[in-house]
Design a protein around this motif. Structure first.
Motif, mmCIF file in Angstrom:
data_model
loop_
_atom_site.group_PDB
_atom_site.id
_atom_site.type_symbol
_atom_site.label_atom_id
_atom_site.label_comp_id
_atom_site.label_asym_id
_atom_site.label_seq_id
_atom_site.Cartn_x
_atom_site.Cartn_y
_atom_site.Cartn_z
ATOM 1 N N GLY A 92 -2.917 -0.645 -7.297
ATOM 2 C CA GLY A 92 -3.101 -1.742 -6.465
ATOM 3 C C GLY A 92 -2.592 -1.443 -5.143
ATOM 4 O O GLY A 92 -2.291 -2.123 -4.196
ATOM 5 N N ILE A 93 -2.638 -0.087 -4.651
ATOM 6 C CA ILE A 93 -2.379 0.548 -3.376
ATOM 7 C C ILE A 93 -3.124 0.157 -2.176
ATOM 8 O O ILE A 93 -4.311 0.047 -2.523
ATOM 9 N N PHE A 94 -2.546 -0.042 -1.001
ATOM 10 C CA PHE A 94 -3.112 -0.469 0.074
ATOM 11 C C PHE A 94 -3.857 0.742 0.834
ATOM 12 O O PHE A 94 -3.132 1.872 0.694
ATOM 13 N N SER A 95 -4.748 0.687 1.557
ATOM 14 C CA SER A 95 -5.516 1.636 2.243
ATOM 15 C C SER A 95 -4.379 2.203 3.186
ATOM 16 O O SER A 95 -4.447 3.560 3.287
ATOM 17 N N TRP A 96 -3.609 1.731 3.927
ATOM 18 C CA TRP A 96 -2.816 2.207 4.895
ATOM 19 C C TRP A 96 -1.718 3.055 4.100
ATOM 20 O O TRP A 96 -1.106 4.043 4.819
ATOM 21 N N GLU A 97 -1.487 2.522 2.870
ATOM 22 C CA GLU A 97 -0.348 3.416 2.299
ATOM 23 C C GLU A 97 -1.064 4.753 1.769
ATOM 24 O O GLU A 97 -0.267 5.939 1.817
ATOM 25 N N ILE A 98 -2.216 4.510 1.389
ATOM 26 C CA ILE A 98 -2.948 5.842 0.971
ATOM 27 C C ILE A 98 -2.870 6.898 2.076
ATOM 28 O O ILE A 98 -2.893 8.200 1.829
#
Length: 104
Positions: A92-98
């Protein structure tokens, strides 16, 4: 649609100059006519004449450059693998977190 430039020539902003005019620019230059004269006679800006002549010298082509198109991908295979790994660990990770994880 068409606008008039300072020399009285008609152009459509953001669109390439028609090929017959490009060809005429190259032909006139080949005949030894200076770019500033070509510019005035064909009612095309000096910058446009220079740009077309430079491209012709470099590539041998009078064709206009490509407008738009997609940007090349910059992620290397290693980065892509790392992204896949992060996504598997946290679906469920967001792209900005990646992105933050990659930068660290």
């Amino acid at each position: 649609q068409g606008r008039v430039n300072q020399l009285g020539g008609v152009f459509i902003n953001g669109r390439p100059l028609p090929n017959h005019i490009r060809l005429k620019i190259v032909e006139m230059a080949a005949a030894g006519i200076r770019p500033c004269v070509i510019s005035r006679q064909l009612r095309v800006s000096h910058g446009c004449v220079s740009k077309i002549l430079n491209r012709y010298q470099e590539t041998g082509s009078i064709r206009p450059g490509v407008i738009g198109g997609s940007k090349p991908r910059v992620a290397t295979p290693e980065v892509e693998n790392r992204i896949e790994q992060i996504k598997r660990q946290n679906p469920g990770i967001f792209s900005w977190e990646i992105r933050e994880k990659l930068i660290k």
